[in-house]
Design a protein around this motif. Structure first.
Motif, PDB file in Angstrom:
ATOM      1  N   SER A 104      39.232  41.685  41.800  1.00 35.22           N
ATOM      2  CA  SER A 104      39.682  40.714  41.022  1.00 35.22           C
ATOM      3  C   SER A 104      39.554  39.168  41.466  1.00 35.22           C
ATOM      4  CB  SER A 104      41.213  41.112  40.669  1.00 35.22           C
ATOM      5  OG  SER A 104      41.945  41.057  41.774  1.00 35.22           O
TER       6      SER A 104
ATOM      7  N   ASP B  63      35.943  45.716  33.705  1.00 35.68           N
ATOM      8  CA  ASP B  63      37.171  44.978  33.543  1.00 35.68           C
ATOM      9  C   ASP B  63      37.493  44.709  35.447  1.00 35.68           C
ATOM     10  OD1 ASP B  63      39.647  43.751  33.861  1.00 35.68           O
ATOM     11  OD2 ASP B  63      40.747  45.447  33.143  1.00 35.68           O
ATOM     12  N   TRP B  64      37.062  43.492  35.722  1.00 38.25           N
ATOM     13  CA  TRP B  64      37.305  43.406  37.260  1.00 38.25           C
ATOM     14  C   TRP B  64      38.693  43.282  37.658  1.00 38.25           C
ATOM     15  CZ3 TRP B  64      33.076  43.545  40.468  1.00 38.25           C
ATOM     16  CH2 TRP B  64      32.011  43.748  39.795  1.00 38.25           C
ATOM     17  N   ASP B  65      39.514  43.244  36.838  1.00 34.93           N
ATOM     18  CA  ASP B  65      41.077  43.138  37.409  1.00 34.93           C
ATOM     19  C   ASP B  65      41.430  44.591  37.391  1.00 34.93           C
ATOM     20  OD1 ASP B  65      43.553  42.313  38.047  1.00 34.93           O
ATOM     21  OD2 ASP B  65      44.232  42.337  35.836  1.00 34.93           O
ATOM     22  N   PHE B  66      40.633  45.228  38.129  1.00 35.46           N
ATOM     23  CA  PHE B  66      40.800  46.824  38.106  1.00 35.46           C
ATOM     24  C   PHE B  66      41.467  47.055  39.865  1.00 35.46           C
ATOM     25  CE2 PHE B  66      39.795  51.358  39.088  1.00 35.46           C
ATOM     26  CZ  PHE B  66      40.081  51.779  38.083  1.00 35.46           C
ATOM     27  N   PRO B  67      42.349  47.912  39.977  1.00 28.91           N
ATOM     28  CA  PRO B  67      42.975  47.990  41.331  1.00 28.91           C
ATOM     29  C   PRO B  67      41.824  48.643  42.319  1.00 28.91           C
ATOM     30  CG  PRO B  67      43.915  49.767  39.983  1.00 28.91           C
ATOM     31  CD  PRO B  67      43.192  48.837  39.127  1.00 28.91           C
TER      32      PRO B  67
END
Lengths: 272, 429
Positions: A141, A90-94
Motif C-alpha cells: 500500500s 487493490d493495492w491496499d491489501f495486507p
C-alpha cells in the motif's frame, strides 16, 4: 499486412472474442516469432487487453483457437506468464512486496504447499532485477505507481517463464522506471524469451519493439516493426472505428444473437 | 469476584458448553470472515445469514424435531443455494451484485419468516425455541451442540490453514491466479462453502440478524492493526473469540442479558476502539499527527521570521521582542507564545526578560527553512514556468515538508543557485 512467423511461439487462429455477446475482436489470425520484443498498439477500446486476456484463457472465445508452443494453454501454463494492468488489483491489501512476488511461484508450487527457501531465492533474484531489493518488506500500500509496476514485473520474472504477456507495463510509471523496464525486457528477449507488451505510446514503438501488432477491433497488421509500422497502416489503425463493424456487433448484443451458429461449434468439437 | 471465579473455573458443564461453544463459533467465523472481508464481499455474509432461515424451518418441517445436525444440513443447503443464486444473477443478467444480494436476502428471509410462522401456529410442541435462530441461543447450548460445532470449527480452521495461500491469492488477484493454472473456481467454491458453514454454526450463537457482524467485524477491526495477512487473520480470530467469551460471561453474571447481542456489542466495541486507537490508521493517530504538523509549521515559521529579521539587520543573534516578530509575520499571538516557549525548551531560542534570540542551532534551522523556501520558488519558476509573483504561497507550504534527501536533489538540480526569483540571497551553511 500480416506476416507469418516461422516456428511460431504463438498461433492465433481465426479468434473472435465477445463481451456480453458483442464481438470486440473479429477473426484475429496471426503467428508470433520466438525471442522477440513484441508490441501491441491500437486506440482505446481496440481490444488490446482483450487479446492477451483471451490468449491467457481469461475471457471465453466465441470462436477460433490459440496454440502456444504448438500446444493448448493448459499444457504449457508453466512456460507462460501474464502481467495484468496494475489497476486491476487493490493495492491496499495486507501484503508485503515479497509476498506478492512469491505469488509468481504458486503455479510451480501447486496446491497446499508453502513457498520454500528456493522460491524465496527466486523471488529475491527477480526483485533485484527490477531494482526493488531494498523494498522486500515494504507494504504494497506504500508503493508508488512505478514501484507497483516493478513488483508486478518481478512477480512475472519469478515465474521463470519463456513467454510473457504484459498489459500496459509502462502505464503511469516515471521516465526512470520506463527506462529500467525496457532495458529489462530487452535483456529478457536477448536471452531468448518472447515478450508481448500492450503499449500506448506510439513515439517509442520503433525504438522498443522488434515486432508490432496493430489492432482496432480487427487485426490490421502483424510483422517486423520496420515493415509494418508505417503511416498508411497507422492511419488504418487509428483512423476511427469501422462503424459498420461496431454497429453489427451492437446488433448481435441487442438481439441476443449467438455469435456463431451452434451447428458449426459441434462440428468443431467433433473435429478436435 | 465470586461469580468471576465460578465462571472461569468452568466447573459447571453448562458454563463449559456455552463458553467453548461461543468461542468456537465466533473464532472460526472470524477466520473465514477475514477472507470474505478481503474479497470485499461483506454483504454476501449478511445475505447467507438470512437465507439459512428457510433451510432451518424446512428441515424442521420434514424431520419433525430439533436435531442440530439435521437443522444445520437444511441451513447449509439454502445458504449455499442463495450464494449460487447471487453469483448466477449477477453473472447472467443485467442486475448488479448489490441488487442481487438485496433481492436474495429479502426473498429468502421472507420465506423463512413465513415458514417459521406456520410452524409456530401448527401446535407442534417440539417447535418451541426454533425462533431462537433469529437472535441466537448461545446461553442454552448443550453437549450435542458443542460436538457438532467443534467438528465444523475444526473443518473450517483446517481448510483455511491448508488453503491459506490459495485464498490469499484469490482475494488479491483472481485473474493472475487463474493464469497460473490454480483451480480458482474450485478454490472460490470451497471458500463459499466455508462461509456458509461458518454462518450456519454462527447463527446458533448470535442469530440470523446479527451474524454478518461476526463474520466481518473482527476482520475489519484486525485490519486496522496490521499489514500482514497472517497476523490479521490471527487477530480477527482472537477478537472474535474474546467477544464470544465476554458475551458468555456477561450473560452469566446478568442472566437476563442475551448472549448473542452481547457478543456483537463486544466485537463492535473492539472495532470501534481500533477505529480510533490503531497506530497509523486510527483517527487519534491522524488527529495527533495533524496537530504535530501544524505545530512544526508554526515553529518553523517563527524561526523563519526571526531569521529574516536577522537578514534585514545583518545580525542574527540580536534580541527581539514579540512585537518585532509580529511585525515581520502575522501569527496568532497565543500560538506564537506557545511556539516560542516550545522552541526555547528544544534549545533553538533563548529568552531574557521577554526578549528572544537565536541559539546557533535555532539560527541554522531558520536558515534552512528560508533556504528551502527560496529554492522551491526558484524550482517553480524554472521548471514549472510559474510567474515569480505566484510562487510564494506554494513555497510557504513546501518548505516544511522537504526532506534532507530532497533538499540535496533540489540543490543539485538547480546547481546551487545563489539568488531566488525575487533576487533574495539563498543562504547556505
Amino acid at each position: 499486412m500480416i506476416e507469418q512467423a516461422k516456428d511460431p511461439v504463438l498461433e492465433i487462429h481465426d479468434l473472435t472474442v465477445s463481451y456480453d455477446r458483442k464481438p470486440v475482436l473479429w477473426d484475429v489470425d496471426l503467428t508470433l516469432p520466438a525471442g522477440q520484443l513484441i508490441g501491441i498498439v491500437g486506440p482505446n477500446g481496440a481490444g488490446k487487453s482483450t487479446l492477451i486476456k483471451s490468449i491467457m484463457g481469461l475471457t471465453p472465445n466465441s470462436s477460433g483457437y490459440v496454440k502456444l508452443f504448438d500446444k493448448n494453454l493448459k499444457d504449457v501454463r508453466g512456460k507462460i506468464s501474464y502481467v495484468p494492468q496494475k489497476e486491476s488489483v487493490d493495492w491496499d491489501f495486507p501484503a508485503s512486496v515479497l509476498d506478492v512476488v512469491l505469488m509468481g511461484r504458486y503455479g510451480k508450487l501447486g496446491l497446499f504447499k508453502r513457498p520454500r527457501k528456493a522460491d524465496k531465492d527466486v523471488a529475491m533474484d527477480a526483485l533485484r532485477k527490477v531494482g526493488m531489493e531494498a523494498y522486500i518488506n515494504r507494504q504494497i500500500s506504500q508503493l508508488s505507481g512505478g514501484q507497483q509496476q516493478r513488483v508486478f514485473l518481478a512477480r512475472a520474472l519469478a515465474q521463470q517463464a519463456d513467454l510473457y504477456f504484459m498489459d500496459e507495463p509502462f502505464a503511469g510509471v516515471d521516465a526512470a522506471t520506463e527506462k529500467a523496464i525496457i532495458t529489462l525486457l530487452r535483456e529478457m528477449s536477448a536471452r531468448g524469451n518472447t515478450v508481448v507488451v500492450v503499449h500506448h505510446d506510439l513515439q517509442s514503438v520503433t525504438q522498443y519493439f522488434d515486432w508490432v501488432i496493430m489492432l482496432n477491433m480487427r487485426l490490421i497488421a502483424s510483422g517486423p516493426t520496420e515493415k509494418v509500422f508505417n503511416t498508411e497502416l497507422l492511419q488504418e489503425t487509428y483512423g476511427g472505428k469501422l462503424t459498420l463493424l461496431s454497429d453489427v456487433g451492437e446488433l448481435i448484443r441487442r438481439e441476443r444473437f449467438p455469435s456463431r451458429e451452434q451447428k458449426r461449434k459441434k462440428e468443431l468439437k467433433q473435429k478436435k | 469476584m465470586n461469580s468471576f471465579l465460578e465462571f472461569f473455573s468452568f466447573a459447571d458443564p453448562n458454563i463449559r458448553y456455552v463458553v467453548f461453544g461461543s468461542i468456537l463459533l465466533t473464532g472460526s467465523s472470524a477466520i473465514v470472515g477475514s477472507f470474505t472481508f478481503l474479497k470485499k464481499k461483506a454483504l454476501v455474509g449478511d445475505a447467507v445469514a438470512h437465507a439459512v432461515l428457510p433451510g432451518v424451518c424446512l428441515s424442521f418441517i420434514l424431520y419433525g424435531e430439533k436435531n442440530p445436525i439435521i437443522l444445520i444440513l437444511g441451513a447449509f443447503l439454502t445458504g449455499w443455494v442463495s450464494l449460487l443464486l447471487i453469483d448466477y444473477i449477477s453473472a447472467k443478467s443485467k442486475i448488479k451484485e448489490d441488487t442481487a444480494i438485496g433481492l436474495i436476502l429479502s426473498v429468502f428471509f421472507g420465506i423463512g419468516i413465513f415458514m417459521l410462522t406456520i410452524i409456530q401456529k401448527s401446535g407442534n410442541a417440539a417447535q418451541s425455541g426454533l425462533d431462537q435462530f433469529l437472535f441466537g441461543k448461545a446461553a442454552s447450548l448443550v453437549g450435542t451442540d458443542l460436538i457438532a460445532f467443534t467438528i465444523i470449527a475444526l473443518i473450517l480452521i483446517c481448510t483455511v490453514s491448508l488453503l491459506f495461500k490459495e485464498f490469499t491469492i484469490a482475494a488479491f488477484d483472481k485473474e493472475f491466479a487463474a493464469t497460473l493454472g490454480l483451480p480458482i473456481k474450485a478454490i472460490e467454491l470451497i471458500l463459499t462453502t466455508l462461509t456458509v458453514l461458518a454462518v450456519v454454526v454462527g447463527i446458533q450463537a448470535v442469530g440470523v440478524v446479527l451474524m454478518a457482524a461476526m463474520l466481518i467485524t473482527p476482520a475489519a477491526a484486525a485490519r486496522f492493526w496490521t499489514e500482514k495477512i497472517q497476523t490479521m487473520v490471527w487477530l480477527a480470530a482472537i477478537f472474535g473469540s474474546f467477544s464470544g467469551l465476554t458475551g458468555a460471561y456477561i450473560s452469566y453474571i446478568a442472566p437476563s442479558m442475551p448472549t448473542g447481542p452481547w457478543i456483537v456489542i463486544v466485537v463492535s466495541t473492539i472495532a470501534f476502539i481500533s477505529f480510533f486507537m490503531a497506530p497509523r490508521k486510527g483517527i487519534f493517530y491522524r488527529v495527533r499527527n495533524q496537530k504535530k504538523i501544524k505545530r512544526q509549521i508554526n515553529d518553523e515559521n517563527i524561526l523563519k521570521a526571526l531569521y529574516q529579521l536577522g537578514e534585514q539587520e545583518k545580525s542574527f543573534f540580536e534580541k527581539r521582542t514579540v512585537e518585532e516578530i509580529l511585525q515581520k509575520r502575522i501569527f496568532d499571538p497565543a500560538k506564537l507564545k506557545a511556539g516560542l516557549k516550545r522552541l526555547k525548551r528544544q534549545g533553538y531560542l533563548r529568552n531574557k526578560n521577554g526578549h528572544w534570540s537565536f541559539t546557533r542551532a535555532g539560527r541554522d534551522k531558520g536558515q534552512r527553512t528560508v533556504k528551502l523556501h527560496r529554492l522551491w520558488e526558484l524550482y517553480l519558476t524554472q521548471y514549472l514556468r510559474i510567474a515569480p509573483d505566484h510562487v510564494h504561497d506554494d513555497a510557504d507550504t513546501i518548505e516544511h515538508i522537504l526532506t534532507p534527501e530532497l533538499e540535496a536533489r533540489l540543490e543539485k538540480l538547480l546547481d546551487y543557485p545563489t539568488v531566488d526569483p525575487h533576487s533574495s540571497e539563498i543562504p547556505y551553511r
